[in-house]
Structures are given as C-alpha cells and as structure tokens.
Write an enzyme that holds these catalytic residues in place. Structure first.
Site, PDB file in Angstrom:
ATOM      1  N   SER A 130       0.876  -1.140   0.156  1.00 36.48           N
ATOM      2  CA  SER A 130      -0.088   0.121  -0.049  1.00 36.48           C
ATOM      3  C   SER A 130       0.859   1.248   0.118  1.00 36.48           C
ATOM      4  O   SER A 130       1.423   1.184  -0.839  1.00 36.48           O
ATOM      5  CB  SER A 130      -1.094  -0.108   1.243  1.00 36.48           C
ATOM      6  OG  SER A 130      -2.098   0.558   1.021  1.00 36.48           O
ATOM      7  N   SER A 154      -0.084  -4.393  -3.594  1.00 34.88           N
ATOM      8  CA  SER A 154      -1.458  -3.645  -3.258  1.00 34.88           C
ATOM      9  C   SER A 154      -1.257  -2.261  -3.236  1.00 34.88           C
ATOM     10  O   SER A 154      -1.463  -1.511  -2.332  1.00 34.88           O
ATOM     11  CB  SER A 154      -2.190  -3.820  -2.190  1.00 34.88           C
ATOM     12  OG  SER A 154      -2.475  -5.315  -2.041  1.00 34.88           O
ATOM     13  N   GLY A 273      -7.679  -9.376  -0.779  1.00 32.12           N
ATOM     14  CA  GLY A 273      -7.997  -8.081  -0.999  1.00 32.12           C
ATOM     15  C   GLY A 273      -6.907  -7.176  -0.738  1.00 32.12           C
ATOM     16  O   GLY A 273      -5.738  -7.526  -1.040  1.00 32.12           O
ATOM     17  N   HIS A 274      -7.179  -6.039  -0.143  1.00 35.41           N
ATOM     18  CA  HIS A 274      -6.014  -5.055  -0.098  1.00 35.41           C
ATOM     19  C   HIS A 274      -4.909  -5.482   0.683  1.00 35.41           C
ATOM     20  O   HIS A 274      -3.782  -5.189   0.273  1.00 35.41           O
ATOM     21  CB  HIS A 274      -6.223  -3.658   0.348  1.00 35.41           C
ATOM     22  CG  HIS A 274      -5.426  -2.635   0.195  1.00 35.41           C
ATOM     23  ND1 HIS A 274      -4.921  -2.201  -0.919  1.00 35.41           N
ATOM     24  CD2 HIS A 274      -5.052  -1.704   1.306  1.00 35.41           C
ATOM     25  CE1 HIS A 274      -3.999  -1.041  -0.557  1.00 35.41           C
ATOM     26  NE2 HIS A 274      -4.271  -0.884   0.924  1.00 35.41           N
ATOM     27  N   VAL A 275      -4.965  -6.019   1.986  1.00 31.68           N
ATOM     28  CA  VAL A 275      -3.936  -6.421   2.811  1.00 31.68           C
ATOM     29  C   VAL A 275      -3.777  -7.787   2.498  1.00 31.68           C
ATOM     30  O   VAL A 275      -3.814  -8.576   3.526  1.00 31.68           O
ATOM     31  CB  VAL A 275      -4.423  -5.988   4.304  1.00 31.68           C
ATOM     32  CG1 VAL A 275      -3.126  -6.162   5.237  1.00 31.68           C
ATOM     33  CG2 VAL A 275      -5.061  -4.635   4.406  1.00 31.68           C
TER      34      VAL A 275
END
Length: 294
Positions: A130, A154, A273-275
């Site tokens: 991220s 991500s 998903g994102h993490v």
C-alpha cells in the site's frame, strides 16, 4: 547513527496510548527482534530488525496507519532467509519521530537513503504494501542502484488512481464506527485481524499529531507515476494484487503496470483483498521468496 536506547518523544495522551498499543502488537511478533532508532535528516526512524545478522538485507515498508507491526504473519518465513528491517515510514502513524518532514517524493527518497546508509545497506531487496508499495516504487526510480529487486503489494495509487470510495471511507475513519466500517469495506469477511492489532490501528486513527499528517502536495503522495517514469524502471519487480481489491480496479492496475514496467512479474491473488500479506500470508510469503531467489 543508531540509537538503541528508547526515545521518549513529547507525546500527547493519545500518543502515549498509541505507543502502548504498538508495544502490545509487537507481542504478536513470532521471532526474535531488535527494535531501535536511526537518525536521519528528517527525524528519528524506528526499525524492527529480525533474522541472521549476516544474511542479505530485506527492507519492509508497511501500509498507512498499519506500521511495521503488520508484518507479524510474514516475518518468520522472510527472516529465515534474510536480515529483515521493518521500517516505520516517517510521517505516518508509528514509532518514528519526524523532525523536518518535507513530504515531497524527492524528500521521501532522501529519507530512505539516510536509513539505508545508517543501516550500512549497500543494496537490498524490498517489500512494500500500500503506502509502502508507493514508497518502494518512488525509491526505485530515484535510487535504483540500492535495490536488488522488489515486491510491490497492493500499492497505493502508483499505477492507477484511487476509487472515490477510498476517500469516503478514509475521511470517515475518526467518526464513530469509522474504523470498523473501513476495515469491513477493505477486508469484508475474509480475514479477522488480531484484536490487539485492530486496537493499535484504532489508537493510530485517534492520535492527533499534526507533525505526522502532512498535507497532500503536488510533488508528494499519493501519486500515479507517469508512463515515462514506469518505463524507466531498472529493477526486477513482482507486483501482487488481491482479486477483491477495493481501492481501485486490480485488473486495470495490473494491465497498466504490465504494459509499462520492463520485465515485471504480476499476479492477482485469489481470496485476497488489499492487505494480502495478512489475508494470504503463506502464499505471499512463498511467492515473494521464490521471486527474490531468481
């Protein structure tokens, strides 16, 4: 340049609560570690080091508001092969202590160069998730000679702009149920984060500290790199995205990144998903180590 004694900054009550929650999260760290500070031009940077001291270095850069403690599901595997340095990104909510935060892309690369120099790292593998993925790409473009190869997980923007939902949820974090709603949006019912870690995330959201919340700048973050910038990448990169990513469309990000970054490996991970490093740790741990061993 290392300072191994604990630094006690001038913290508000909410800052003290955060530091306590961070220490409790570190209790989830499953291997031996050494936590310490190094000095940079931009402030004191907090680092958690694990693994054999004579192993090749691996630098870890966390997601926004998650801090270096987020790597607890990954660190056993990664530190079995590398000397890992989980670095608290200066200016985000963590144990690093900003003194002169410029908040520009060039400045963030200079900060990371200071950290590498303080740790006497000539060249390292890197993993960033991220916000950490964005920092990793920024560093690769400005100091490619210091990076062996990188896994970008991500990444925040970087290849594709945020979906407007991201800002809606992020701006609502400090409201009642804001953290719960944000995590539910981001992770749905795929993964329940450890309650101790969720408490740390919550105290980070509630920590009011203006020195850690730089205002967005045109030459800062978040940022989508230009076609020319991405074409100029000289470092082997593995891009991992989750099929349930919500901050942007993962297929669009993968398509643009694959079309522009020379020789990049890219993959969309199922049931993540994102993490994704916390949602599918076993797969991500092995995939990254396999890429670095090439």
């Amino acid at each position: 340049m290392s300072n191994h004694s604990p630094i006690t900054p001038n913290l508000s009550d909410s800052g003290i609560r955060y530091f306590q929650a961070y220490e409790e999260s570190l209790g989830l760290w499953p291997v031996h570690y050494k936590a310490f500070y190094v000095s940079t031009r931009f402030g004191q940077t907090h680092i958690i080091a694990s693994g054999p001291e004579d192993a090749p270095p691996l630098v870890l850069l966390h997601g926004a508001l998650f801090s270096s403690t987020m790597w607890y599901p990954n660190i056993t595997d990664w530190s079995s092969k590398y000397r890992t340095y989980a670095i608290d990104i200066i200016g985000d909510m963590n144990k690093s202590i900003p003194a002169d935060l410029c908040g520009t892309r060039a400045g963030y690369a200079e900060w990371l160069l200071d950290v590498f120099d303080a740790l006497e790292i000539e060249k390292s593998h890197m993993i960033g998730l991220s916000l950490g993925g964005l920092h990793t790409m920024n560093f690769i473009l400005r100091a490619s000679e210091r990076v062996e190869s990188a896994a970008i997980l991500s990444p925040a923007e970087t290849f594709f702009p945020f979906h407007h939902d991201f800002y809606q949820y992020a701006l609502s974090l400090a409201e009642a149920d804001g953290v719960e709603n944000f995590l539910k949006w981001m992770m749905a019912d795929r993964n329940l984060l450890h309650p101790i870690f969720v408490e740390q995330f919550h105290t980070g959201v509630m920590w009011q500290d203006r020195s850690r919340q730089p205002k967005p700048k045109a030459d800062g973050f978040p940022y989508v790199f230009t076609d020319d910038e991405l074409r100029s990448v000289k470092v082997p990169i593995l891009l991992l995205l989750g099929e349930h990513e919500v901050i942007y469309d993962p297929q669009s990000a993968l398509h643009r990144a694959s079309a522009l970054v020379p020789g990049m490996e890219a993959e969309i991970i199922k049931q993540a998903g994102h993490v994704l490093s916390m949602e599918q740790p076993q797969y991500v741990n092995e995939r990254v180590l396999d890429f670095f061993s090439k």
